[in-house]
Design a protein around this motif. Structure first.
Motif, PDB file in Angstrom:
ATOM      1  N   PHE A  17       0.789  -1.178  -0.074  1.00  0.00           N
ATOM      2  CA  PHE A  17       0.232   0.137   0.123  1.00  0.00           C
ATOM      3  C   PHE A  17       0.895   1.434   0.041  1.00  0.00           C
ATOM      4  O   PHE A  17       2.030   1.430   0.425  1.00  0.00           O
ATOM      5  CB  PHE A  17      -0.908   0.006   1.226  1.00  0.00           C
ATOM      6  CG  PHE A  17      -0.182   0.181   2.680  1.00  0.00           C
ATOM      7  CD1 PHE A  17       0.223   1.393   2.914  1.00  0.00           C
ATOM      8  CD2 PHE A  17      -0.113  -1.176   3.195  1.00  0.00           C
ATOM      9  CE1 PHE A  17       0.843   1.351   4.231  1.00  0.00           C
ATOM     10  CE2 PHE A  17       0.548  -1.078   4.630  1.00  0.00           C
ATOM     11  CZ  PHE A  17       0.818   0.333   4.921  1.00  0.00           C
ATOM     12  N   LYS A  18       0.286   2.502  -0.495  1.00  0.00           N
ATOM     13  CA  LYS A  18       1.002   3.556  -0.241  1.00  0.00           C
ATOM     14  C   LYS A  18      -0.097   4.567   0.273  1.00  0.00           C
ATOM     15  O   LYS A  18      -1.352   4.601  -0.232  1.00  0.00           O
ATOM     16  CB  LYS A  18       1.367   4.245  -1.660  1.00  0.00           C
ATOM     17  CG  LYS A  18       2.012   5.478  -1.402  1.00  0.00           C
ATOM     18  CD  LYS A  18       2.576   6.016  -2.884  1.00  0.00           C
ATOM     19  CE  LYS A  18       3.068   7.238  -2.686  1.00  0.00           C
ATOM     20  NZ  LYS A  18       4.188   7.525  -3.808  1.00  0.00           N
ATOM     21  N   SER A  19       0.416   5.596   1.302  1.00  0.00           N
ATOM     22  CA  SER A  19      -0.699   6.256   1.889  1.00  0.00           C
ATOM     23  C   SER A  19       0.211   7.560   1.671  1.00  0.00           C
ATOM     24  O   SER A  19       1.437   7.845   2.014  1.00  0.00           O
ATOM     25  CB  SER A  19      -0.777   6.214   3.240  1.00  0.00           C
ATOM     26  OG  SER A  19      -1.299   7.123   3.892  1.00  0.00           O
ATOM     27  N   LYS A  20      -0.465   8.761   1.463  1.00  0.00           N
ATOM     28  CA  LYS A  20       0.100  10.340   1.252  1.00  0.00           C
ATOM     29  C   LYS A  20      -0.892  11.113   1.533  1.00  0.00           C
ATOM     30  O   LYS A  20      -1.934  11.134   1.216  1.00  0.00           O
ATOM     31  CB  LYS A  20       0.350  10.211  -0.431  1.00  0.00           C
ATOM     32  CG  LYS A  20       1.096  11.468  -0.505  1.00  0.00           C
ATOM     33  CD  LYS A  20       1.271  11.513  -2.192  1.00  0.00           C
ATOM     34  CE  LYS A  20       1.942  12.801  -2.635  1.00  0.00           C
ATOM     35  NZ  LYS A  20       2.298  12.959  -4.002  1.00  0.00           N
ATOM     36  N   TYR A  58       9.657  -0.835   3.497  1.00  0.00           N
ATOM     37  CA  TYR A  58       8.653   0.211   3.613  1.00  0.00           C
ATOM     38  C   TYR A  58       9.599   1.460   3.818  1.00  0.00           C
ATOM     39  O   TYR A  58      10.858   1.392   4.320  1.00  0.00           O
ATOM     40  CB  TYR A  58       7.984   0.123   4.666  1.00  0.00           C
ATOM     41  CG  TYR A  58       8.636  -0.076   6.079  1.00  0.00           C
ATOM     42  CD1 TYR A  58       8.964   0.897   7.133  1.00  0.00           C
ATOM     43  CD2 TYR A  58       8.746  -1.199   6.912  1.00  0.00           C
ATOM     44  CE1 TYR A  58       9.446   0.946   8.253  1.00  0.00           C
ATOM     45  CE2 TYR A  58       9.063  -1.579   7.998  1.00  0.00           C
ATOM     46  CZ  TYR A  58       9.632  -0.424   8.784  1.00  0.00           C
ATOM     47  OH  TYR A  58      10.264  -0.663   9.884  1.00  0.00           O
ATOM     48  N   LYS A  59       8.904   2.465   3.236  1.00  0.00           N
ATOM     49  CA  LYS A  59       9.646   4.018   3.576  1.00  0.00           C
ATOM     50  C   LYS A  59       8.568   4.860   4.276  1.00  0.00           C
ATOM     51  O   LYS A  59       7.333   4.799   3.633  1.00  0.00           O
ATOM     52  CB  LYS A  59      10.108   4.669   2.296  1.00  0.00           C
ATOM     53  CG  LYS A  59      11.268   3.751   1.615  1.00  0.00           C
ATOM     54  CD  LYS A  59      11.459   4.388   0.447  1.00  0.00           C
ATOM     55  CE  LYS A  59      12.269   3.570  -0.817  1.00  0.00           C
ATOM     56  NZ  LYS A  59      12.185   4.084  -2.050  1.00  0.00           N
ATOM     57  N   ILE A  60       9.049   5.403   5.334  1.00  0.00           N
ATOM     58  CA  ILE A  60       8.157   6.257   5.952  1.00  0.00           C
ATOM     59  C   ILE A  60       9.129   7.926   6.093  1.00  0.00           C
ATOM     60  O   ILE A  60       9.942   7.890   6.511  1.00  0.00           O
ATOM     61  CB  ILE A  60       7.878   6.000   7.398  1.00  0.00           C
ATOM     62  CG1 ILE A  60       7.074   4.669   7.319  1.00  0.00           C
ATOM     63  CG2 ILE A  60       7.011   7.038   8.202  1.00  0.00           C
ATOM     64  CD1 ILE A  60       6.959   4.007   8.885  1.00  0.00           C
ATOM     65  N   ASN A  61       7.917   8.678   5.338  1.00  0.00           N
ATOM     66  CA  ASN A  61       8.547  10.181   5.509  1.00  0.00           C
ATOM     67  C   ASN A  61       7.467  11.058   6.089  1.00  0.00           C
ATOM     68  O   ASN A  61       6.498  11.343   5.570  1.00  0.00           O
ATOM     69  CB  ASN A  61       8.649  10.678   4.082  1.00  0.00           C
ATOM     70  CG  ASN A  61       9.400  11.888   3.902  1.00  0.00           C
ATOM     71  OD1 ASN A  61       8.928  12.664   4.649  1.00  0.00           O
ATOM     72  ND2 ASN A  61      10.175  12.121   2.768  1.00  0.00           N
ATOM     73  N   ILE A  67       3.641   6.916   3.287  1.00  0.00           N
ATOM     74  CA  ILE A  67       4.247   5.551   3.837  1.00  0.00           C
ATOM     75  C   ILE A  67       4.151   4.716   2.552  1.00  0.00           C
ATOM     76  O   ILE A  67       2.984   4.519   2.089  1.00  0.00           O
ATOM     77  CB  ILE A  67       3.256   4.858   4.955  1.00  0.00           C
ATOM     78  CG1 ILE A  67       3.362   5.719   6.138  1.00  0.00           C
ATOM     79  CG2 ILE A  67       3.874   3.285   5.324  1.00  0.00           C
ATOM     80  CD1 ILE A  67       2.593   5.163   7.234  1.00  0.00           C
ATOM     81  N   ASP A  68       5.152   4.229   2.142  1.00  0.00           N
ATOM     82  CA  ASP A  68       5.213   3.071   1.131  1.00  0.00           C
ATOM     83  C   ASP A  68       5.592   1.956   1.723  1.00  0.00           C
ATOM     84  O   ASP A  68       6.734   1.757   2.133  1.00  0.00           O
ATOM     85  CB  ASP A  68       6.300   3.357  -0.045  1.00  0.00           C
ATOM     86  CG  ASP A  68       6.039   4.827  -0.587  1.00  0.00           C
ATOM     87  OD1 ASP A  68       5.015   4.666  -1.373  1.00  0.00           O
ATOM     88  OD2 ASP A  68       6.593   5.741  -0.553  1.00  0.00           O
ATOM     89  N   PHE A  69       4.556   0.932   1.321  1.00  0.00           N
ATOM     90  CA  PHE A  69       4.793  -0.587   2.114  1.00  0.00           C
ATOM     91  C   PHE A  69       4.701  -1.521   0.967  1.00  0.00           C
ATOM     92  O   PHE A  69       3.824  -1.617   0.065  1.00  0.00           O
ATOM     93  CB  PHE A  69       3.948  -0.554   2.937  1.00  0.00           C
ATOM     94  CG  PHE A  69       4.037  -2.229   3.816  1.00  0.00           C
ATOM     95  CD1 PHE A  69       4.796  -2.194   5.043  1.00  0.00           C
ATOM     96  CD2 PHE A  69       3.062  -2.968   3.565  1.00  0.00           C
ATOM     97  CE1 PHE A  69       4.825  -3.368   5.358  1.00  0.00           C
ATOM     98  CE2 PHE A  69       3.200  -4.333   3.798  1.00  0.00           C
ATOM     99  CZ  PHE A  69       3.915  -4.513   4.974  1.00  0.00           C
ATOM    100  N   GLU A  70       5.699  -2.575   0.831  1.00  0.00           N
ATOM    101  CA  GLU A  70       5.607  -3.605  -0.108  1.00  0.00           C
ATOM    102  C   GLU A  70       6.069  -4.861   0.626  1.00  0.00           C
ATOM    103  O   GLU A  70       7.067  -4.808   1.432  1.00  0.00           O
ATOM    104  CB  GLU A  70       6.482  -3.289  -1.272  1.00  0.00           C
ATOM    105  CG  GLU A  70       6.679  -4.121  -2.379  1.00  0.00           C
ATOM    106  CD  GLU A  70       7.313  -4.037  -3.371  1.00  0.00           C
ATOM    107  OE1 GLU A  70       7.877  -4.858  -4.197  1.00  0.00           O
ATOM    108  OE2 GLU A  70       7.389  -2.624  -3.483  1.00  0.00           O
TER     109      GLU A  70
END
Length: 107
Positions: A17-20, A58-61, A67-70
């Motif tokens: 998922f990606k949350s922005k 994942y990357k959280i900024n 949040i980019d999660f794979e």
């Protein structure tokens, strides 16, 4: 507006998922909609990491509110957690459609 995209395979399994964005419901730092979504997202990431043997990245900024999660591997428990996440954010989006949107992207 918080925009969440779920990445789903043809068998309906969620692989990421990606949350922005910030929800914009209240003042930044006290926005209950943004906090609710954030808690669901972060708890899901933490639960997959701590409670399953599946591999993810994942990357959280915080500054950009992304949040980019794979998932690299998706077992039954991770799938249950990801489906619970989707259910939770769909509920929030249903109550606050002007603040949270959900998109499904088949991969």
């Amino acid at each position: 507006m918080t925009n969440i995209t779920f990445y789903i395979k043809s068998d309906d399994s969620i692989i990421g998922f990606k949350s922005k964005g910030h929800a914009g419901y209240g003042v930044r730092g006290t926005d209950v909609v943004c906090a609710s979504v954030s808690i669901l997202l972060i708890n899901t990431v933490n639960a997959i990491e701590k409670l399953t043997a599946d591999k993810c990245s994942y990357k959280i900024n915080d500054r950009r509110a992304t949040i980019d999660f794979e998932m690299d591997t998706v077992g039954e428990h991770s799938q249950t957690l990801l489906k619970a996440l989707r259910l939770g954010v769909e509920g929030i989006a249903g109550e606050y459609p002007g603040n949270v949107t959900i998109k499904i992207e088949e991969v």
